[in-house]
Design a protein around this motif. Structure first.
Motif, PDB file in Angstrom:
ATOM      1  N   LEU A  45      36.854  30.065  37.942  1.00  0.00           N
ATOM      2  CA  LEU A  45      36.846  28.780  38.727  1.00  0.00           C
ATOM      3  C   LEU A  45      35.209  28.445  39.327  1.00  0.00           C
ATOM      4  O   LEU A  45      34.482  29.547  39.716  1.00  0.00           O
ATOM      5  CB  LEU A  45      37.775  28.952  40.119  1.00  0.00           C
ATOM      6  N   PRO A  46      34.848  27.437  39.700  1.00  0.00           N
ATOM      7  CA  PRO A  46      33.566  27.101  40.227  1.00  0.00           C
ATOM      8  C   PRO A  46      33.130  27.852  41.407  1.00  0.00           C
ATOM      9  O   PRO A  46      33.870  27.859  42.452  1.00  0.00           O
ATOM     10  CB  PRO A  46      33.435  25.680  40.522  1.00  0.00           C
ATOM     11  N   GLY A  47      32.130  28.642  41.405  1.00  0.00           N
ATOM     12  CA  GLY A  47      31.801  29.322  42.521  1.00  0.00           C
ATOM     13  C   GLY A  47      32.582  30.630  42.970  1.00  0.00           C
ATOM     14  O   GLY A  47      32.372  31.170  43.884  1.00  0.00           O
ATOM     15  N   SER A  48      33.393  31.104  41.852  1.00  0.00           N
ATOM     16  CA  SER A  48      34.257  32.232  42.194  1.00  0.00           C
ATOM     17  C   SER A  48      33.627  33.292  41.609  1.00  0.00           C
ATOM     18  O   SER A  48      33.012  33.368  40.862  1.00  0.00           O
ATOM     19  CB  SER A  48      35.693  31.901  41.514  1.00  0.00           C
ATOM     20  N   TYR A  49      34.244  34.538  42.302  1.00  0.00           N
ATOM     21  CA  TYR A  49      33.926  35.826  41.828  1.00  0.00           C
ATOM     22  C   TYR A  49      34.954  36.852  42.316  1.00  0.00           C
ATOM     23  O   TYR A  49      35.410  36.699  43.109  1.00  0.00           O
ATOM     24  CB  TYR A  49      32.505  36.243  42.000  1.00  0.00           C
ATOM     25  N   GLY A  50      35.096  37.981  41.507  1.00  0.00           N
ATOM     26  CA  GLY A  50      35.863  38.964  42.163  1.00  0.00           C
ATOM     27  C   GLY A  50      35.196  40.503  42.384  1.00  0.00           C
ATOM     28  O   GLY A  50      34.141  40.517  41.913  1.00  0.00           O
ATOM     29  N   TRP A  51      35.685  41.205  43.116  1.00  0.00           N
ATOM     30  CA  TRP A  51      34.997  42.456  43.344  1.00  0.00           C
ATOM     31  C   TRP A  51      36.147  43.631  43.419  1.00  0.00           C
ATOM     32  O   TRP A  51      37.112  43.631  43.908  1.00  0.00           O
ATOM     33  CB  TRP A  51      34.502  42.188  44.764  1.00  0.00           C
ATOM     34  N   VAL A  52      35.521  44.980  43.082  1.00  0.00           N
ATOM     35  CA  VAL A  52      36.160  46.137  43.245  1.00  0.00           C
ATOM     36  C   VAL A  52      35.457  46.912  44.199  1.00  0.00           C
ATOM     37  O   VAL A  52      34.223  47.414  43.915  1.00  0.00           O
ATOM     38  CB  VAL A  52      36.455  46.651  42.216  1.00  0.00           C
ATOM     39  N   PHE A  53      35.890  47.350  45.469  1.00  0.00           N
ATOM     40  CA  PHE A  53      35.019  48.130  46.232  1.00  0.00           C
ATOM     41  C   PHE A  53      35.903  49.495  46.502  1.00  0.00           C
ATOM     42  O   PHE A  53      37.162  49.539  47.038  1.00  0.00           O
ATOM     43  CB  PHE A  53      35.017  47.397  47.694  1.00  0.00           C
ATOM     44  N   PRO A  54      35.397  50.574  46.216  1.00  0.00           N
ATOM     45  CA  PRO A  54      36.259  51.986  46.098  1.00  0.00           C
ATOM     46  C   PRO A  54      36.196  52.431  47.672  1.00  0.00           C
ATOM     47  O   PRO A  54      34.928  52.432  48.178  1.00  0.00           O
ATOM     48  CB  PRO A  54      35.564  52.700  45.034  1.00  0.00           C
ATOM     49  N   LYS A  55      37.250  52.763  48.040  1.00  0.00           N
ATOM     50  CA  LYS A  55      37.223  53.691  49.324  1.00  0.00           C
ATOM     51  C   LYS A  55      37.585  54.944  49.128  1.00  0.00           C
ATOM     52  O   LYS A  55      38.913  55.571  49.131  1.00  0.00           O
ATOM     53  CB  LYS A  55      38.413  53.093  50.291  1.00  0.00           C
ATOM     54  N   THR A  56      36.753  55.673  48.353  1.00  0.00           N
ATOM     55  CA  THR A  56      36.873  57.082  48.014  1.00  0.00           C
ATOM     56  C   THR A  56      37.418  58.077  48.927  1.00  0.00           C
ATOM     57  O   THR A  56      38.340  58.683  48.408  1.00  0.00           O
ATOM     58  CB  THR A  56      35.549  57.516  47.296  1.00  0.00           C
ATOM     59  N   GLU A  57      37.282  58.092  50.250  1.00  0.00           N
ATOM     60  CA  GLU A  57      37.505  58.838  51.055  1.00  0.00           C
ATOM     61  C   GLU A  57      39.170  58.693  51.425  1.00  0.00           C
ATOM     62  O   GLU A  57      39.815  59.805  51.459  1.00  0.00           O
ATOM     63  CB  GLU A  57      36.800  58.706  52.508  1.00  0.00           C
ATOM     64  N   SER A  58      39.603  57.579  51.074  1.00  0.00           N
ATOM     65  CA  SER A  58      40.911  57.411  51.141  1.00  0.00           C
ATOM     66  C   SER A  58      41.807  57.166  50.063  1.00  0.00           C
ATOM     67  O   SER A  58      42.850  56.574  50.160  1.00  0.00           O
ATOM     68  CB  SER A  58      41.430  56.285  52.300  1.00  0.00           C
ATOM     69  N   SER A  59      41.111  57.518  48.923  1.00  0.00           N
ATOM     70  CA  SER A  59      41.790  57.019  47.419  1.00  0.00           C
ATOM     71  C   SER A  59      42.350  55.686  47.229  1.00  0.00           C
ATOM     72  O   SER A  59      43.471  55.781  46.995  1.00  0.00           O
ATOM     73  CB  SER A  59      42.769  58.216  47.248  1.00  0.00           C
ATOM     74  N   SER A  60      41.651  54.682  47.479  1.00  0.00           N
ATOM     75  CA  SER A  60      42.250  53.326  47.606  1.00  0.00           C
ATOM     76  C   SER A  60      40.931  52.448  46.971  1.00  0.00           C
ATOM     77  O   SER A  60      39.693  52.835  47.210  1.00  0.00           O
ATOM     78  CB  SER A  60      42.745  52.734  48.793  1.00  0.00           C
ATOM     79  N   LEU A  61      41.306  51.181  46.198  1.00  0.00           N
ATOM     80  CA  LEU A  61      40.386  50.448  45.786  1.00  0.00           C
ATOM     81  C   LEU A  61      40.624  48.979  46.514  1.00  0.00           C
ATOM     82  O   LEU A  61      41.800  48.714  46.625  1.00  0.00           O
ATOM     83  CB  LEU A  61      40.553  50.304  44.357  1.00  0.00           C
ATOM     84  N   THR A  62      39.968  48.397  46.998  1.00  0.00           N
ATOM     85  CA  THR A  62      39.850  47.054  47.597  1.00  0.00           C
ATOM     86  C   THR A  62      39.637  46.170  46.501  1.00  0.00           C
ATOM     87  O   THR A  62      38.373  46.161  45.979  1.00  0.00           O
ATOM     88  CB  THR A  62      39.120  46.950  48.711  1.00  0.00           C
TER      89      THR A  62
END
Length: 442
Positions: free
Chosen positions: A249-266
């Motif tokens: 989509l115009p101007g769109s983007y996605g991200w993965v931010f790892p929260k390694t200490e709590s074993s989760s991915l945002t």
């Protein structure tokens, strides 16, 4: 992404003296309330306040996120009587990637310990899920936090400076009182009211205080996010690396931010408001392409981000706005934490000056000085961000090619996240950057 003002050649975050798990001492919720000047009765009523909140406060801050907590801290460290109001109890979940770039770190209170979940040294870029390339930096690019922990520690810092926190307060009205009062009356849904010589509105992008000031927006985006717990071995694969996907989509983007200490991915996506179903589908497709669709999210949420129009007001009388309430965030990346911290600190400092102003002319002068400080710094950066977003909306593949294949472009990206430069400075100093933005805008 903003200018930290740092001349150090290292990232402000690239230091061994930033403990991941350092604890900030708790300040009890029942901390002593500084004695109120003047009457012991509740402002605007003849009934005494039963909870020690009587009298006229120097500064009342509405909203205890990064902008509000920073404003409360900045005013309280000057020895002023400061009340910080929020409708939610901390800690609470906030839809946010939790990236702490260099300018954010530079704007934190002294001795603040970041509850870092990970330290980012690498970025994997993709264009609509394809043409991936990973770029690495020897120095740390930025840190990652969970917003519930981060915001809680900011509030604790404000309380340690002797700001008074009251939660469960939903603000419903603001009244500027002239004549002999020269104060602002903030009213709440539960019938209570709080009187102050200056008010800072930091109550989010749907701000009640922002409506009072008359804040207007010229860019509204929809962000969707999933917090995905993963096994430790999956989290380890993501350690120290984020993923950015330039979207369909115009101007769109996605991200993965790892929260390694709590074993989760945002995992999240953002695009212009108005096509919610396609944005929702983009997130689902993105999660599937990353091989994460087999994991169940613990939280799925969404929010609107709003960028201020360039002529939007930042104050009205004795009321200032900061952070999301003022529409202050980076237009291209929609990064808002550094804008919240910096504008909140400035708002707290100027709120003290407004509180001390003896007449309407002095109030107006201090409010104008606050607006000038915001526009001279964050306003310049927002203007550059809008220029980059306009170009990115038309030709995102040029940006992808540049950051993946042109070493100077990657270095500019890295230095911006580290806080050594800004998008405005990059456009001003590098002809190639100006040409890229001009070509992409055609």
């Amino acid at each position: 992404m903003t200018d930290s003002g740092s001349s150090d050649s290292r990232s402000p975050l690239d230091t061994e003296t930033s403990p991941v798990d350092a604890e900030v001492p708790e300040t009890p919720e029942t901390s002593e309330v500084p004695e109120a000047p003047g009457t012991s009765e509740a402002p605007g009523t003849s009934e005494p306040q039963p909870d020690g909140l009587a009298g006229v406060w120097d500064v009342v801050v509405v909203g205890a996120g990064p902008a509000g907590a920073s404003a409360a801290h900045a005013a309280a460290v000057q020895g002023r009587r400061v009340l910080l109001l929020d409708k939610a109890e901390h800690p609470r979940y906030k839809t946010c990637g939790g990236g702490i770039i260099g300018p954010s770190r530079d704007s934190l209170p002294p001795d603040f310990r970041l509850p870092l979940q990970d330290r980012v040294h690498a970025v994997t870029f993709a264009y609509r899920g394809r043409y991936t390339r990973t770029q690495r930096s020897k120095r740390m690019l930025f840190g990652l936090v969970n917003r519930d922990e981060f915001d809680l520690r900011l509030v604790q810092a404000a309380k340690q400076a002797r700001a008074v926190l009251v939660t469960g307060v939903t603000v419903t009205g603001v009244e500027q009182r002239g004549g002999e009062h020269r104060t602002v009356l903030v009213t709440a849904a539960d019938g209570r009211s709080f009187e102050a010589r200056a008010v800072v509105g930091a109550d989010g992008s749907a701000s009640r205080i922002g409506r009072h000031v008359g804040v207007t927006f010229d860019q509204i985006d929809l962000g969707l996010e999933a917090e995905i717990p993963v096994p430790p071995q999956v989290a380890a694969d993501w350690a120290g690396r984020i993923h950015l996907d330039w979207g369909p989509l115009p101007g769109s983007y996605g991200w993965v931010f790892p929260k390694t200490e709590s074993s989760s991915l945002t995992v999240g996506v953002i695009s212009a408001r108005g096509d919610g179903e396609r944005t929702k589908q983009y997130l689902a497709d993105y999660i599937r392409r990353l091989g994460l669709s087999g994991f169940t999210p613990s939280v799925e949420s969404g929010h609107l981000t709003r960028c201020r129009a360039e002529d939007s007001p930042l104050s009205r009388g004795r009321v200032l706005v900061a952070g999301d309430a003022a529409g202050l965030l980076e237009p291209w990346t929609r990064e808002g934490i550094s804008y919240a911290l910096r504008s909140g600190r400035l708002a707290g400092e100027w709120a003290v000056k407004v509180a001390e102003a003896g007449n309407a002319a002095e109030v107006r002068r201090e409010a104008l000085n606050y607006a000038f400080a915001i526009k001279a710094g964050l306003g310049v950066e927002m203007r550059a961000g809008k220029q980059l977003l306009g170009a990115f909306e038309r030709r995102p593949y040029l940006f992808h090619a540049a950051v993946c294949l042109v070493p100077a472009a990657w270095r500019a990206f890295a230095r911006t996240t580290q806080g050594h430069t800004t998008f405005a400075e990059v456009l001003r100093q590098y002809r190639a950057a100006r040409r890229l933005a001009a070509v992409a805008s055609r």
